[in-house]
Design an enzyme around this catalytic site. Sequence first.
Site, PDB file in Angstrom:
ATOM      1  N   ALA A 136       0.851  -1.195   0.000  1.00 33.85           N
ATOM      2  CA  ALA A 136       0.000   0.000   0.000  1.00 33.85           C
ATOM      3  C   ALA A 136       0.883   1.241   0.000  1.00 33.85           C
ATOM      4  O   ALA A 136       2.037   1.187   0.438  1.00 33.85           O
ATOM      5  CB  ALA A 136      -0.885   0.023   1.247  1.00 33.85           C
ATOM      6  N   TYR A 184      -5.851   8.484   2.871  1.00 33.47           N
ATOM      7  CA  TYR A 184      -5.117   7.274   3.293  1.00 33.47           C
ATOM      8  C   TYR A 184      -5.957   6.484   4.301  1.00 33.47           C
ATOM      9  O   TYR A 184      -6.224   5.296   4.124  1.00 33.47           O
ATOM     10  CB  TYR A 184      -3.767   7.676   3.908  1.00 33.47           C
ATOM     11  CG  TYR A 184      -3.095   6.542   4.625  1.00 33.47           C
ATOM     12  CD1 TYR A 184      -2.579   5.460   3.914  1.00 33.47           C
ATOM     13  CD2 TYR A 184      -2.997   6.530   6.017  1.00 33.47           C
ATOM     14  CE1 TYR A 184      -1.981   4.401   4.574  1.00 33.47           C
ATOM     15  CE2 TYR A 184      -2.397   5.477   6.680  1.00 33.47           C
ATOM     16  CZ  TYR A 184      -1.892   4.416   5.957  1.00 33.47           C
ATOM     17  OH  TYR A 184      -1.315   3.362   6.622  1.00 33.47           O
TER      18      TYR A 184
END
Length: 326
Positions: free
Chosen positions: A80, A146
């Site tokens: 990620a 995020y």
Amino acid sequence: MILVTGGAGYIGSHVVLRLLEESDKDLVVFDNLETGHMSTIETLRSVRNFDFVRGNLKNPSDLEKLFKGFDVDSVIHFAAYIRVEESVKNPRKYYSNNLVGTINLLNKMVDHDVKRIVFSSTAAVYGEPKYVPIDESHPRQPINPYGKTKLMVEEILDDYDRAYDLKSIRLRYFNVAGADSENRIGESHIPETHLIPNILASAKDPNKVFNLFGDDYDTKDGTCVRDYVNIEDLASAHILALKYLEKTNQSDCFNIGTKNGSTVKEVFDACKKVTNEKINLKINPRRDGDPQSLVADNEKAKSILNWQPENTLLDSIKTAYAWLKK
Ligand code: UDP
């Protein structure tokens, strides 16, 4: 066999190291090497050999090949993007990788009947804390893309559990710090945005200035409070999470932190103490998307996973500095 996505990155590589040392299961690491390092894979392979596949979560065909080629029964998913500020400026990057990429992964798991995943979640799912320490039932209202991508994945995991019996442990990390205590691997982000590596880089190089973001928060010294959990302790949490999943076949979420908050200034002073160097400091305005204070209530991980943080902030700074000097 365990599939580790993002195993060439900072947290992923430390978990791979622990699996190589403590588990006799075969591993396959999947990483696109955009932010991870091939040199890390090579170092890890000298501990015990394992399969490495270079590929991208955004390409379902890469994932199809992976799941066809390897007999995967569990997944630990790290791959990620992780920079809060970047996610505010470039949300598209985060939604297409962290969200769509993860959905691609989960769909392949469903297609290939893989039923267990340990997912790297984050304290950023909570947003601006309503109280600290934060427990797992704290409202989840992320304040940046995020954190939103991580929360969305957690919600998708609930739906996939109900519909497809895919079981997951979500570990909500607080701030991770330190390196392998034998100094084989460590943190190497390019560019580096994290607090401790940035302070230490300025300790190592007298021409560098450490930029502190914000000293007008409502905290004891005006700087942000974070809960720094040691990377080796975090790796232990993943091993325990996987064991728990194998044993109980139950989905759950756990905060992984120490329950101790440190301000940026306290971390700065601790780095000065460990390095014994003068460090140039510049106070800057606040950074976008930074909550004031994040401290974990870690009682759930302690009582259910039997997890216990063993290392202090000073231990993390010491191993991080040894790694930086290497
Ligand atoms: N920080 C800072 N200077 C830096 C990097 C971070 O003052 O070069 C501060 C940042 O504003 C935050 C804390 O240190 O208050 C921790 O930031 P980091 O990026 O390490 O982790 P985050 O909490 O954003 O996940």
